[in-house]
Design a protein around this motif. Structure first.
Motif, PDB file in Angstrom:
ATOM      1  N   ALA A 263       0.828  -1.207   0.000  1.00 37.83           N
ATOM      2  CA  ALA A 263       0.000   0.000   0.000  1.00 37.83           C
ATOM      3  C   ALA A 263       0.864   1.259   0.000  1.00 37.83           C
ATOM      4  O   ALA A 263       0.693   2.149  -0.838  1.00 37.83           O
ATOM      5  N   GLU A 264       1.811   1.303   0.928  1.00 42.02           N
ATOM      6  CA  GLU A 264       2.689   2.467   1.015  1.00 42.02           C
ATOM      7  C   GLU A 264       3.502   2.617  -0.265  1.00 42.02           C
ATOM      8  O   GLU A 264       3.680   3.709  -0.799  1.00 42.02           O
ATOM      9  N   PHE A 265       3.944   1.483  -0.768  1.00 38.85           N
ATOM     10  CA  PHE A 265       4.774   1.518  -1.959  1.00 38.85           C
ATOM     11  C   PHE A 265       3.994   2.041  -3.168  1.00 38.85           C
ATOM     12  O   PHE A 265       4.508   2.832  -3.957  1.00 38.85           O
ATOM     13  N   LEU A 266       2.739   1.584  -3.300  1.00 38.46           N
ATOM     14  CA  LEU A 266       1.926   2.025  -4.445  1.00 38.46           C
ATOM     15  C   LEU A 266       1.736   3.534  -4.420  1.00 38.46           C
ATOM     16  O   LEU A 266       1.782   4.199  -5.456  1.00 38.46           O
ATOM     17  N   THR A 267       1.541   4.075  -3.234  1.00 39.06           N
ATOM     18  CA  THR A 267       1.379   5.519  -3.112  1.00 39.06           C
ATOM     19  C   THR A 267       2.646   6.233  -3.570  1.00 39.06           C
ATOM     20  O   THR A 267       2.597   7.263  -4.247  1.00 39.06           O
ATOM     21  N   SER A 524      -7.970 -10.425   7.250  1.00 39.06           N
ATOM     22  CA  SER A 524      -7.664 -10.123   5.865  1.00 39.06           C
ATOM     23  C   SER A 524      -6.519  -9.129   5.781  1.00 39.06           C
ATOM     24  O   SER A 524      -6.203  -8.442   6.748  1.00 39.06           O
ATOM     25  N   ALA A 525      -5.924  -9.073   4.617  1.00 39.99           N
ATOM     26  CA  ALA A 525      -4.849  -8.113   4.377  1.00 39.99           C
ATOM     27  C   ALA A 525      -5.367  -6.687   4.544  1.00 39.99           C
ATOM     28  O   ALA A 525      -4.666  -5.813   5.038  1.00 39.99           O
ATOM     29  N   ARG A 526      -6.626  -6.493   4.168  1.00 43.18           N
ATOM     30  CA  ARG A 526      -7.213  -5.157   4.295  1.00 43.18           C
ATOM     31  C   ARG A 526      -7.297  -4.692   5.740  1.00 43.18           C
ATOM     32  O   ARG A 526      -6.940  -3.564   6.068  1.00 43.18           O
ATOM     33  N   ALA A 527      -7.756  -5.618   6.601  1.00 43.44           N
ATOM     34  CA  ALA A 527      -7.882  -5.283   8.014  1.00 43.44           C
ATOM     35  C   ALA A 527      -6.502  -4.944   8.589  1.00 43.44           C
ATOM     36  O   ALA A 527      -6.347  -4.012   9.376  1.00 43.44           O
ATOM     37  N   LEU A 528      -5.515  -5.715   8.174  1.00 45.30           N
ATOM     38  CA  LEU A 528      -4.155  -5.478   8.654  1.00 45.30           C
ATOM     39  C   LEU A 528      -3.647  -4.113   8.194  1.00 45.30           C
ATOM     40  O   LEU A 528      -3.093  -3.347   8.977  1.00 45.30           O
ATOM     41  N   LYS A 529      -3.865  -3.807   6.923  1.00 46.66           N
ATOM     42  CA  LYS A 529      -3.429  -2.508   6.393  1.00 46.66           C
ATOM     43  C   LYS A 529      -4.087  -1.373   7.158  1.00 46.66           C
ATOM     44  O   LYS A 529      -3.452  -0.371   7.471  1.00 46.66           O
ATOM     45  N   ALA A 530      -5.388  -1.563   7.447  1.00 49.85           N
ATOM     46  CA  ALA A 530      -6.117  -0.516   8.154  1.00 49.85           C
ATOM     47  C   ALA A 530      -5.505  -0.292   9.529  1.00 49.85           C
ATOM     48  O   ALA A 530      -5.310   0.844   9.964  1.00 49.85           O
ATOM     49  N   GLN A 531      -5.182  -1.395  10.208  1.00 49.72           N
ATOM     50  CA  GLN A 531      -4.591  -1.288  11.540  1.00 49.72           C
ATOM     51  C   GLN A 531      -3.233  -0.589  11.477  1.00 49.72           C
ATOM     52  O   GLN A 531      -2.931   0.277  12.293  1.00 49.72           O
ATOM     53  N   ILE A 535      -2.193   2.893  13.342  1.00 51.77           N
ATOM     54  CA  ILE A 535      -1.053   3.024  14.252  1.00 51.77           C
ATOM     55  C   ILE A 535      -0.120   4.145  13.779  1.00 51.77           C
ATOM     56  O   ILE A 535       0.353   4.959  14.568  1.00 51.77           O
ATOM     57  N   ALA A 536       0.118   4.185  12.468  1.00 53.87           N
ATOM     58  CA  ALA A 536       1.019   5.206  11.922  1.00 53.87           C
ATOM     59  C   ALA A 536       0.491   6.606  12.221  1.00 53.87           C
ATOM     60  O   ALA A 536       1.263   7.543  12.423  1.00 53.87           O
ATOM     61  N   ALA A 550       8.625  -5.995  11.542  1.00 52.87           N
ATOM     62  CA  ALA A 550      10.019  -5.750  11.182  1.00 52.87           C
ATOM     63  C   ALA A 550      10.122  -5.267   9.749  1.00 52.87           C
ATOM     64  O   ALA A 550      11.132  -4.728   9.334  1.00 52.87           O
ATOM     65  N   LYS A 551       9.078  -5.491   8.988  1.00 46.10           N
ATOM     66  CA  LYS A 551       9.173  -5.279   7.550  1.00 46.10           C
ATOM     67  C   LYS A 551       8.718  -3.909   7.088  1.00 46.10           C
ATOM     68  O   LYS A 551       7.575  -3.711   6.712  1.00 46.10           O
ATOM     69  N   GLY A 552       9.616  -2.979   7.122  1.00 41.21           N
ATOM     70  CA  GLY A 552       9.432  -1.742   6.382  1.00 41.21           C
ATOM     71  C   GLY A 552       8.268  -0.813   6.673  1.00 41.21           C
ATOM     72  O   GLY A 552       8.091   0.127   5.938  1.00 41.21           O
ATOM     73  N   HIS A 553       7.470  -1.035   7.704  1.00 42.66           N
ATOM     74  CA  HIS A 553       6.422  -0.043   7.958  1.00 42.66           C
ATOM     75  C   HIS A 553       7.031   1.206   8.560  1.00 42.66           C
ATOM     76  O   HIS A 553       7.982   1.143   9.319  1.00 42.66           O
ATOM     77  N   ASN A 554       6.460   2.323   8.209  1.00 44.48           N
ATOM     78  CA  ASN A 554       6.932   3.583   8.768  1.00 44.48           C
ATOM     79  C   ASN A 554       5.979   4.071   9.831  1.00 44.48           C
ATOM     80  O   ASN A 554       4.834   4.401   9.538  1.00 44.48           O
ATOM     81  N   PHE A 555       6.447   4.107  11.068  1.00 46.31           N
ATOM     82  CA  PHE A 555       5.649   4.678  12.144  1.00 46.31           C
ATOM     83  C   PHE A 555       6.404   5.920  12.621  1.00 46.31           C
ATOM     84  O   PHE A 555       7.341   5.805  13.412  1.00 46.31           O
TER      85      PHE A 555
END
Ligand code: ADP
Ligand code: ZN
Length: 735
Positions: A263-267, A524-531, A535-536, A550-555
């Motif tokens: 999601a972040e990458f697509l943006t 679902s992946a959607r629910a996870l993305k929303a969470q 948090i961010a 650990a994988k690349g999320h930006n908070f």
């Protein structure tokens, strides 16, 4: 048959041609070319027994069958023929991974109804009304549509994803809760504009981009390691390489290890190139799958962002493959076909004459060694971009901390968390263990509750109120009485999982908002993305997470990372235990202080003098890789030697050992290449889903023709059909 060999590339009607199908036959079948003829690489439909299946014209027919029995190709499918480069890639990949070519073709044809015209399909999406009576089954159907972001799905797809019968769907259509929509034409993807300005690059970033762009402009195969600390701008840099490929009119592929990251990458892609790229992963609909597959083949998708299987898409003119977080274990597929997407990306690039960029802050030892040896060009970004600094690393010596039994957060760590809460900043407590507790022990008889079908303990998941087997997914109620001795009230949860750490954190900080990020907690992946997005944006104070975080999320507001148990991955029989632990802790620590605020990472450990811990604290990654490489080299282990894992499984243990012993005794083919075989021995997880598992490990010198020797060794082996034998070249896990 070699796709490279000189062959006529068009076959007139009636000519004998060889067709490769995805059916598990492992040979190319002879057919006659249809009316109008067919070209080599053409996708065709052929009769096979009573069915019709998709295949690819692979070359001239072999002959040798009764000519009167040879059937005709039914028709040529209206899609771009498979290019010679793709056929060669599949052949080499099959050969390398010791996989039947037909299974490789299956990976390359994972798009539905290639033979059908799009108009022929009916799709359904949310209608104008809500169902009069909402049953569970109906609600599931509506949820599935939401999961795909309101996209339209076929009846079969909906029924399958929601686990309902077609009658449920028909009912919803009749009520108007589902609306039938026209299947969209397989539309081209919007053009990406490489003329748009990228970010203003730092001198280091600009230098690397320029060199990468130059490699792409020059054309041809080459592989590069882009090693940069987390937050150094690797993504910005490789997007410049993508821009160069686009400028040349070529296609690019970016592999990401986790859909949730896309999601972040697509943006970012949209900001850089003015439009969104094509996506390829398990979260897209069948209609979209088909569209991506076809448009990639026609060159009407310039950039694909995808999971490992996107390597098998039919690119028309591939100029660049990027493997982001190239060290990530999820690139290794161990289900059906065993392959490592990082290695296959390099193979695909070499066959296609494309550049390959492997990006990571903590490369795999394989890639690091290839860069050391000069096979890969190396580019380094040693500092974070802008004002943001790498986190301060320190250890908390747990031997000196006063932690009550049944708790895991030390007073020193708690003190830091408290400071973040009052400063309005976020903390992350990392523990790579899902669930509440890994062990449920009966204090009366000592039994640990295990899975009935696997050699594994059941893990308590308190939110789901179930015991779950992490091997097979089987669940049980959490019992009141011990299933072995029948005593009541003596079952105890031992050890922590993220849910338990969350409970402890909440007890320590009753006012704090605590969120858990663990893959099993999201439907679902959607629910996870929303969470993740919530948090961010600051929606919680304390994040408790597994390796998912650990994988690349930006908070941006995250300034403290606490590793609850830094010792967890350090030991174990796994060859890569130290490497994995190092990578994981490095990545997790890198989540702290990504924005303007400085970050701190603290590791709770009982062995602060352990070499992995000291290397992390000293930020001496080159030192760590050199030491690790020296150890592997001394033991002739990968990447300085080669391994193949053989797993024999069957409901009948004796049968597994009989075959294993037979193989171990008849190892002449292996000895010829100076390879050794170890085992048979029960696999570390000795039973899964009721099947016993016995393993053999083949160890060969680097550069030895291990596949050929294995083929010779396993050739003509006969065994019962209850038994399965799998071969894993370059195994990553040893379970
Ligand atoms: P990495 O992929 O190495 O973790 P990113 O490319 O995600 O690093 O960069 C980290 C952050 O810094 C991102 O928010 C990114 O937009 C920002 N950034 C990196 N380089 C630049 C730049 N040259 N100009 C502006 N922002 C940048
Ligand atoms: Zn199980």
């Amino acid at each position: 048959m070699n796709a490279n060999a000189m062959e006529a590339d068009f076959f007139t009607e009636g000519t004998l041609v060889g067709v490769l199908t995805a059916e598990p036959l492992d040979r190319v079948l002879d057919y006659r070319a249809p009316e109008g003829g067919c070209e080599i690489g053409a996708f065709v439909e052929v009769p096979l027994g009573p069915r019709r299946v998709i295949g690819v014209v692979w070359g001239r027919g072999q002959g040798g069958y009764d000519p009167t029995k040879i059937r005709k190709i039914a028709n040529v499918v209206d899609v771009a023929p498979m290019r010679p480069e793709m056929r060669q890639f599949l052949e080499r990949a099959a050969q390398y991974t010791f996989t039947p070519l037909s299974a490789m073709l299956r990976l390359a044809t994972r798009a539905p109804a290639l033979g059908a015209s799009p108009q022929a399909r009916r799709l359904y999406t949310r209608g104008a009304t809500t169902p009069a009576r909402m049953t569970d089954a109906r609600a599931r159907v509506m949820d599935v549509i939401d999961e795909y972001g309101g996209a339209a799905l076929s009846q079969t797809e909906l029924a399958l994803a929601a686990g309902v019968s077609s009658a449920v769907i028909k009912g919803l259509v009749e009520q108007g809760a589902l609306a039938q929509v026209e299947a969209p034409r397989d539309a081209p993807f919007p053009a990406l504009d490489h003329h748009l300005e990228g970010k203003n690059l730092s001198p280091d970033q600009a230098d690397i981009s320029r060199r990468l762009r130059h490699k792409i402009a020059a054309g041809g195969f080459g592989a590069s390691l882009l090693k940069g600390v987390t937050g150094s701008g690797k993504t910005e840099v490789y997007l410049e390489a993508v821009a160069e490929a686009l400028a040349k009119g070529q296609q690019a592929l970016v592999l990401l290890p986790e859909i949730a990251l896309s999601a972040e990458f697509l943006t970012r892609v949209e900001a850089r190139f003015g439009a969104r790229p094509a996506e390829w992963h398990s979260g897209i609909t069948m209609a979209e799958r088909r569209r991506v597959w076809k448009m990639v083949g026609e060159g009407a998708a310039q950039l694909v962002v995808g999971a490992r299987s996107s390597l098998f898409l039919p690119f028309r003119d591939l100029g660049l493959v990027v493997v982001d977080e190239e060290h990530d274990a999820s690139y290794k597929q161990e289900d059906g076909v065993f392959y490592n997407a990082r290695d296959m990306a390099v193979l695909r690039g070499s066959v296609a004459g494309a550049q390959v960029i492997l990006a990571s802050a903590t490369p795999s030892l394989e890639t690091w060694a290839n860069a050391e040896a000069g096979k890969y060009e190396r580019f380094g970004l040693p500092a974070r971009f802008g004002a943001s600094e790498l986190p301060q690393m320190s250890a908390i010596d747990m031997r000196l901390e006063d932690v009550p039994s049944g708790q895991w957060i030390s007073p020193s760590l708690a003190h830091e968390v408290a400071a973040r809460i009052s400063a309005g900043e976020q903390s992350l407590l990392f523990l790579n263990r899902r669930g509440f507790a890994p062990i449920t022990l009966c204090r009366a008889c000592g039994v640990q509750i295990a899975c009935d079908h696997c050699d594994a303990r059941m893990v308590e998941h308190r939110f789901q109120k179930r015991l779950i087997c992490h091997q097979c997914g089987e669940t049980k109620d959490i019992p009141e009485t011990c299933p072995a001795c029948g005593v009541e009230g003596k079952l105890t949860a031992l050890g922590p999982g993220v849910e338990r750490i969350a409970e402890e954190a909440q007890a320590l900080f009753p006012q704090a908002r605590v969120a858990i990020l663990s893959s099993d907690l999201f439907g679902s992946a959607r629910a996870l993305k929303a969470q993740i997005a919530e948090i961010a944006e600051g929606g919680c104070d304390i994040i408790i997470g597994t390796q998912l975080v650990a994988k690349g999320h930006n908070f941006p507001n995250l300034t403290l990372v606490g590793v609850v148990d830094a010792d967890l991955g350090l030991h174990g029989s796994d060859l890569r235990a130290a490497e994995r632990s190092f990578q994981l802790m490095h990545q997790v620590a890198g989540r702290a202080g990504r924005a303007e605020k400085a970050g701190v990472a603290m590791m709770q450990t009982y062995q602060p003098e352990h070499p992995v811990i000291t290397a992390i604290l000293a930020n001496d990654d080159e030192g760590f890789w050199r030491a690790e490489a020296a150890m592997r080299e001394a033991a002739a282990m990968p990447p300085y030697g080669r391994l193949a894992g053989i797993v024999i499984s069957s409901p009948d243990l004796a049968e597994c050992f009989d075959l294993g012993n037979h193989l171990a005794r008849h190892d002449g083919a292996l000895r010829q290449i100076q390879a050794q075989v170890f085992g048979p021995a029960p696999a570390p997880v000795a039973r899964v889903r009721g099947r016993h598992r016995v393993r053999l490990l083949v160890k060969a010198p680097k550069g030895a023709p291990i596949q050929a020797a294995l083929a010779h060794w396993l050739n003509g082996l006969k065994y019962s059909n209850k038994l399965r034998l799998s071969v894993d070249i370059d195994p990553q896990s040893f379970y």
